[in-house]
Design an enzyme around this catalytic site. Sequence first.
Site, mmCIF file in Angstrom:
data_model
loop_
_atom_site.group_PDB
_atom_site.id
_atom_site.type_symbol
_atom_site.label_atom_id
_atom_site.label_comp_id
_atom_site.label_asym_id
_atom_site.label_seq_id
_atom_site.Cartn_x
_atom_site.Cartn_y
_atom_site.Cartn_z
ATOM 1 N N ARG A 41 -5.884 6.709 -11.359
ATOM 2 C CA ARG A 41 -5.622 6.230 -12.419
ATOM 3 C C ARG A 41 -6.929 7.078 -13.513
ATOM 4 O O ARG A 41 -6.399 7.113 -14.373
ATOM 5 C CB ARG A 41 -6.210 4.662 -12.620
ATOM 6 C CG ARG A 41 -5.626 3.813 -12.990
ATOM 7 C CD ARG A 41 -6.485 2.125 -13.146
ATOM 8 N NE ARG A 41 -6.560 2.517 -11.760
ATOM 9 C CZ ARG A 41 -7.321 1.017 -11.519
ATOM 10 N NH1 ARG A 41 -7.038 -0.390 -11.854
ATOM 11 N NH2 ARG A 41 -7.251 0.794 -9.783
ATOM 12 N N ASP A 73 1.261 2.436 -1.456
ATOM 13 C CA ASP A 73 0.451 1.097 -0.608
ATOM 14 C C ASP A 73 0.521 1.321 -0.116
ATOM 15 O O ASP A 73 1.449 0.279 0.845
ATOM 16 C CB ASP A 73 -0.140 0.365 -1.864
ATOM 17 C CG ASP A 73 -1.479 -0.673 -1.741
ATOM 18 O OD1 ASP A 73 -1.992 0.407 -2.856
ATOM 19 O OD2 ASP A 73 -1.945 -1.037 -1.248
ATOM 20 N N ARG A 133 2.506 4.314 -16.019
ATOM 21 C CA ARG A 133 2.039 3.376 -15.119
ATOM 22 C C ARG A 133 2.215 2.857 -16.807
ATOM 23 O O ARG A 133 2.124 1.483 -16.638
ATOM 24 C CB ARG A 133 0.623 3.144 -15.047
ATOM 25 C CG ARG A 133 0.167 3.285 -13.203
ATOM 26 C CD ARG A 133 0.919 2.103 -12.734
ATOM 27 N NE ARG A 133 0.083 1.089 -12.508
ATOM 28 C CZ ARG A 133 -0.462 0.185 -13.272
ATOM 29 N NH1 ARG A 133 0.693 -1.015 -14.373
ATOM 30 N NH2 ARG A 133 -1.239 -0.755 -12.997
ATOM 31 N N TYR A 188 -6.529 -8.417 4.452
ATOM 32 C CA TYR A 188 -6.635 -8.674 3.692
ATOM 33 C C TYR A 188 -5.319 -9.583 3.475
ATOM 34 O O TYR A 188 -5.203 -10.732 2.629
ATOM 35 C CB TYR A 188 -4.668 -7.760 2.766
ATOM 36 C CG TYR A 188 -6.048 -6.743 2.416
ATOM 37 C CD1 TYR A 188 -6.334 -7.064 0.532
ATOM 38 C CD2 TYR A 188 -6.444 -5.451 2.341
ATOM 39 C CE1 TYR A 188 -6.924 -6.155 0.336
ATOM 40 C CE2 TYR A 188 -6.850 -4.392 2.012
ATOM 41 C CZ TYR A 188 -7.515 -4.703 1.081
ATOM 42 O OH TYR A 188 -8.484 -3.946 -0.477
HETATM 43 O O1 CP3 Z 1 -4.339 8.811 -1.760
HETATM 44 C C1 CP3 Z 1 -3.118 8.665 -2.381
HETATM 45 O O2 CP3 Z 1 -3.281 9.567 -4.018
HETATM 46 C C2 CP3 Z 1 -1.999 7.848 -2.274
HETATM 47 C C3 CP3 Z 1 -2.143 6.418 -2.896
HETATM 48 C C4 CP3 Z 1 -2.636 5.495 -2.486
HETATM 49 C C5 CP3 Z 1 -2.404 4.100 -2.998
HETATM 50 N N1 CP3 Z 1 -3.203 3.112 -2.343
HETATM 51 C C6 CP3 Z 1 -1.969 4.166 -4.534
HETATM 52 C C7 CP3 Z 1 -2.628 2.520 -5.371
HETATM 53 C C8 CP3 Z 1 -3.047 5.187 -1.169
HETATM 54 C C9 CP3 Z 1 -3.020 5.911 -0.052
HETATM 55 C C10 CP3 Z 1 -3.400 3.839 -0.987
HETATM 56 C C11 CP3 Z 1 -4.256 2.992 0.040
HETATM 57 C C12 CP3 Z 1 -4.479 1.648 0.033
HETATM 58 N N2 CP3 Z 1 -4.211 0.331 -1.268
HETATM 59 C C13 CP3 Z 1 -6.110 1.480 0.728
HETATM 60 C C14 CP3 Z 1 -6.832 2.154 1.498
HETATM 61 C C15 CP3 Z 1 -7.700 3.834 1.074
HETATM 62 C C16 CP3 Z 1 -8.959 2.585 0.264
HETATM 63 O O3 CP3 Z 1 -8.839 2.989 -1.538
HETATM 64 O O4 CP3 Z 1 -9.578 2.087 1.244
HETATM 65 C C17 CP3 Z 1 -6.450 0.305 -0.229
HETATM 66 C C18 CP3 Z 1 -6.910 -1.014 0.078
HETATM 67 C C19 CP3 Z 1 -5.004 -0.548 -0.752
HETATM 68 C C20 CP3 Z 1 -5.412 -1.622 -1.594
HETATM 69 C C21 CP3 Z 1 -5.139 -1.361 -2.935
HETATM 70 N N3 CP3 Z 1 -4.561 -0.763 -3.378
HETATM 71 C C22 CP3 Z 1 -6.175 -1.626 -3.350
HETATM 72 C C23 CP3 Z 1 -7.770 -2.797 -2.971
HETATM 73 C C24 CP3 Z 1 -5.453 -1.488 -5.097
HETATM 74 C C25 CP3 Z 1 -6.779 -1.677 -6.168
HETATM 75 C C26 CP3 Z 1 -6.465 -2.774 -7.145
HETATM 76 C C27 CP3 Z 1 -7.226 -2.354 -8.158
HETATM 77 O O5 CP3 Z 1 -6.585 -3.186 -9.645
HETATM 78 O O6 CP3 Z 1 -7.684 -1.512 -8.930
HETATM 79 C C28 CP3 Z 1 -5.498 -1.023 -4.985
HETATM 80 C C29 CP3 Z 1 -4.501 -0.321 -5.866
HETATM 81 C C30 CP3 Z 1 -3.553 1.172 -5.990
HETATM 82 N N4 CP3 Z 1 -3.346 1.805 -5.121
HETATM 83 C C31 CP3 Z 1 -3.612 1.961 -6.926
HETATM 84 C C32 CP3 Z 1 -3.093 3.332 -6.544
HETATM 85 C C33 CP3 Z 1 -3.075 4.262 -7.346
HETATM 86 C C34 CP3 Z 1 -4.262 2.184 -8.500
HETATM 87 C C35 CP3 Z 1 -3.012 0.938 -9.139
HETATM 88 C C36 CP3 Z 1 -2.896 0.870 -10.896
HETATM 89 O O7 CP3 Z 1 -2.277 2.057 -11.255
HETATM 90 O O8 CP3 Z 1 -3.305 0.445 -11.631
#
Ligand code: CP3
Length: 336
Positions: free
Chosen positions: A22, A67, A31, A144
């Site tokens: 983001r 994800d 997005r 989770y």
């Molecule tokens: O690193 C990268 O660029 C690759 C993409 C990637 C995403 N998630 C995209 C994403 C990777 C490697 C992840 C891993 C992930 N997802 C983890 C482990 C890494 C970490 O951050 O510890 C975890 C715990 C998740 C679960 C998850 N997905 C969470 C807690 C969230 C945040 C929710 C929020 O509202 O902030 C996500 C969403 C997410 N995953 C986003 C992205 C780009 C943001 C979503 C959006 O576009 O609104």
Amino acid sequence: MQALRREESSYTPVWLMRQAGRFMPEYREVRSKTGFLELCHNPELCAEVTVMAVNLLKVDAAIIFSDILLPLQSLGCGLEFVKGDGPVIHNPVRSLADVEKLPKIDCQESLSYVLEAVKTARRELPENIPLIGFAGAPFTLASYLIEGGSSRNFEKTKRFMYTERRAWDMLMQHLSQIVTDHLNNQIDAGAQAVQIFDSWVGCLGQSDYIEYVLPHVARTISGIKKEAPVIHFGTGTAALLELMRQAGGDVIGVDWRIELASAWQKIGYDRAVQGNLDPVVLFSNRDEIKRRAQNILKQAGGRAGHVFNLGHGVLPETPYENVKYLVEIVHELGRK
Ligand code: CP3
């Protein structure tokens, strides 16, 4: 790839967790028209944002846009991303009966859209840019599933672990099989390295890690095809690094709560390391970013086997120009 294998390289390579996210206007544009899960299920768009991040930031590796929670969706747990609240699991696992009800899944089939994204991204990336596949580690996925979403203290997860030993081991075994399969499938689809995100394992003490987590991570990692180096990442793990090394991984991911030099000493110089700038440093200014990047490179001591990264993902509000500057300055200061 040289750095992951601890071979001499002409400069210190850098990539960033959440490099497609983001903070990036071009990502927000994509997005604005597509929900997050919808985006994850669209291989063309996943490949597009994966490649876009590399081209805009000039990082040395791509990570497939996906994800860690998608395999839980395949398990029928009712995954949803709620704006402001993050991930929600509508059917959490809270008992032995819940664990026994989890279906056996065919990852090749139920996560085929991720594999399609890997193939497409590999095809569209410059040849000299490696593509990293990834999955959540069993503990972080279990947290989770049991909590039903994000958590601060992991009360439900730990209570389950302490009181439902047999169900815990069954669940961790089930998840570790899924993780191994999903990573091997990504390698077959073209991922040249894989990262295991044990993002929340730092909430555990050493004896809990040894008893409830280490054997499962060790099994997960030992099942991964040998041609792809494995990056084993966690946060808040200063006290767990030796144990994570024991569990496995060619490269250990380190966060900023420990100095990189002491982290590498604990891990041992027969493993590579990845890290470890505090993502919040990117909210400061160029002078500070340069000083802090320099300090991390100095701590790596010019040793082969350091991949520069943040200690955790780029935060959503991070100034875009500072992210670009970090990559530039690491390339400049990290020339051998
Ligand atoms: O690193 C990268 O660029 C690759 C993409 C990637 C995403 N998630 C995209 C994403 C990777 C490697 C992840 C891993 C992930 N997802 C983890 C482990 C890494 C970490 O951050 O510890 C975890 C715990 C998740 C679960 C998850 N997905 C969470 C807690 C969230 C945040 C929710 C929020 O509202 O902030 C996500 C969403 C997410 N995953 C986003 C992205 C780009 C943001 C979503 C959006 O576009 O609104």
